[in-house]
Design a protein around this motif. Sequence first.
Motif, mmCIF file in Angstrom:
data_model
loop_
_atom_site.group_PDB
_atom_site.id
_atom_site.type_symbol
_atom_site.label_atom_id
_atom_site.label_comp_id
_atom_site.label_asym_id
_atom_site.label_seq_id
_atom_site.Cartn_x
_atom_site.Cartn_y
_atom_site.Cartn_z
ATOM 1 N N UNK A 94 0.865 -1.175 0.000
ATOM 2 C CA UNK A 94 0.000 0.000 0.000
ATOM 3 C C UNK A 94 0.899 1.221 0.000
ATOM 4 N N UNK A 95 0.335 2.397 -0.250
ATOM 5 C CA UNK A 95 1.175 3.591 -0.427
ATOM 6 C C UNK A 95 1.913 4.025 0.843
ATOM 7 N N UNK A 96 3.196 4.300 0.646
ATOM 8 C CA UNK A 96 4.052 4.892 1.682
ATOM 9 C C UNK A 96 4.384 6.291 1.172
ATOM 10 N N UNK A 97 4.149 7.310 1.982
ATOM 11 C CA UNK A 97 4.356 8.690 1.542
ATOM 12 C C UNK A 97 5.161 9.476 2.568
ATOM 13 N N UNK A 98 6.217 10.126 2.068
ATOM 14 C CA UNK A 98 6.999 11.060 2.880
ATOM 15 C C UNK A 98 6.559 12.466 2.486
ATOM 16 N N UNK A 99 6.245 13.286 3.471
ATOM 17 C CA UNK A 99 5.881 14.679 3.234
ATOM 18 C C UNK A 99 6.881 15.562 3.966
ATOM 19 N N UNK A 100 7.612 16.353 3.195
ATOM 20 C CA UNK A 100 8.616 17.254 3.763
ATOM 21 C C UNK A 100 8.108 18.688 3.612
ATOM 22 N N UNK A 101 7.520 19.216 4.687
ATOM 23 C CA UNK A 101 6.983 20.574 4.706
ATOM 24 C C UNK A 101 7.897 21.526 5.473
ATOM 25 N N UNK A 102 9.195 21.195 5.545
ATOM 26 C CA UNK A 102 10.130 22.035 6.301
ATOM 27 C C UNK A 102 10.554 23.284 5.538
ATOM 28 N N UNK B 85 12.937 23.926 3.364
ATOM 29 C CA UNK B 85 14.374 24.157 3.475
ATOM 30 C C UNK B 85 14.999 24.505 2.132
ATOM 31 N N UNK B 86 16.077 25.253 2.157
ATOM 32 C CA UNK B 86 16.816 25.579 0.930
ATOM 33 C C UNK B 86 17.604 24.371 0.438
ATOM 34 N N UNK B 87 17.957 23.473 1.350
ATOM 35 C CA UNK B 87 18.692 22.261 1.004
ATOM 36 C C UNK B 87 18.174 21.137 1.890
ATOM 37 N N UNK B 88 17.239 20.341 1.356
ATOM 38 C CA UNK B 88 16.584 19.306 2.154
ATOM 39 C C UNK B 88 17.060 17.918 1.764
ATOM 40 N N UNK B 89 17.172 17.063 2.767
ATOM 41 C CA UNK B 89 17.425 15.651 2.534
ATOM 42 C C UNK B 89 16.751 14.862 3.644
ATOM 43 N N UNK B 90 16.455 13.610 3.358
ATOM 44 C CA UNK B 90 15.847 12.728 4.350
ATOM 45 C C UNK B 90 16.143 11.280 3.966
ATOM 46 N N UNK B 91 15.899 10.375 4.896
ATOM 47 C CA UNK B 91 16.157 8.959 4.680
ATOM 48 C C UNK B 91 15.053 8.145 5.344
ATOM 49 N N UNK B 92 14.536 7.150 4.622
ATOM 50 C CA UNK B 92 13.492 6.271 5.155
ATOM 51 C C UNK B 92 14.104 4.899 5.428
ATOM 52 N N UNK B 93 13.858 4.404 6.639
ATOM 53 C CA UNK B 93 14.303 3.055 6.983
ATOM 54 C C UNK B 93 13.096 2.178 7.269
ATOM 55 N N UNK B 94 13.312 0.864 7.184
ATOM 56 C CA UNK B 94 12.264 -0.091 7.510
ATOM 57 C C UNK B 94 12.897 -1.274 8.235
ATOM 58 N N UNK B 95 12.171 -1.807 9.188
ATOM 59 C CA UNK B 95 12.568 -3.030 9.879
ATOM 60 C C UNK B 95 11.317 -3.891 10.039
ATOM 61 N N UNK B 96 11.515 -5.146 10.376
ATOM 62 C CA UNK B 96 10.381 -6.051 10.549
ATOM 63 C C UNK B 96 10.607 -6.951 11.742
ATOM 64 N N UNK C 179 7.257 8.206 -6.927
ATOM 65 C CA UNK C 179 6.764 9.429 -7.567
ATOM 66 C C UNK C 179 6.973 10.590 -6.598
ATOM 67 N N UNK C 180 7.296 11.753 -7.143
ATOM 68 C CA UNK C 180 7.594 12.907 -6.300
ATOM 69 C C UNK C 180 6.819 14.139 -6.737
ATOM 70 N N UNK C 181 6.693 15.077 -5.812
ATOM 71 C CA UNK C 181 6.221 16.421 -6.124
ATOM 72 C C UNK C 181 7.242 17.380 -5.529
ATOM 73 N N UNK C 182 7.317 18.571 -6.082
ATOM 74 C CA UNK C 182 8.319 19.521 -5.621
ATOM 75 C C UNK C 182 9.686 19.113 -6.130
ATOM 76 N N UNK C 183 10.719 19.654 -5.521
ATOM 77 C CA UNK C 183 12.092 19.366 -5.934
ATOM 78 C C UNK C 183 12.744 18.442 -4.925
ATOM 79 N N UNK D 15 17.321 13.541 -1.630
ATOM 80 C CA UNK D 15 18.439 14.492 -1.575
ATOM 81 C C UNK D 15 18.188 15.631 -2.555
ATOM 82 N N UNK D 16 18.979 16.672 -2.418
ATOM 83 C CA UNK D 16 18.900 17.858 -3.290
ATOM 84 C C UNK D 16 17.491 18.456 -3.300
ATOM 85 N N UNK D 17 16.813 18.405 -2.155
ATOM 86 C CA UNK D 17 15.475 18.974 -2.055
ATOM 87 C C UNK D 17 15.518 20.477 -1.851
#
Length: 169
Positions: free
Chosen positions: A64-72, A74-85, A108-112, A133-135
């Motif tokens: 099912x859909x996993x979505x990251x929303x970065x509303x910070x 920032x002039x230079x944004x980056x993030x990382x998603x991890x998963x464990x089970x 799929x992305x929106x924004x930069x 990266x390079x957000x």
Amino acid sequence: MRSLPVAVASVALVLAQPGLAGAASDPSTTVTFTVTSGALSMSVPVSSSLGSGAPGTQVSAPLGPVTVTDDRALASASWSVTVSSTDFVNGPSTVPASRATYTVGTVTTTGTITTTPTNVTLSNSAQVVVTGSAGVGDNTASWDPTISVALPASAVGGTYSGTLTHSVA
């Protein structure tokens, strides 16, 4: 000769009119505004079923859909998603998490933002599955990963349950 004094008088009259010529004391207004910023967040499905299969086969389905929303904002944004089970449990019977894979699929992305997906074999430890990266400014990234579990030939019948934990930072 008479037209020269009339022309000079006309120019003097025009220059003396208020608002017609730029004066050093023209008023100005400073305009300000604030760009608001928010948080880095993620949404994932509450539950998902991979279906059923016989011992020694594989069960597989989109999570099912996993979505990251970065509303910070920032002039230079980056993030990382991890998963464990966790391991998948049915009473006293267990299928280890390491028998499961997480295939990211299309992001799929929106924004930069530039995303990099990484397919993993699941474990009880967090592993990076998508990096951004390079957000610049606000951005989002979404994907629908496929979870596959190779059922051991010795698997005991019943419904198994485990927990996938996603995290973004």
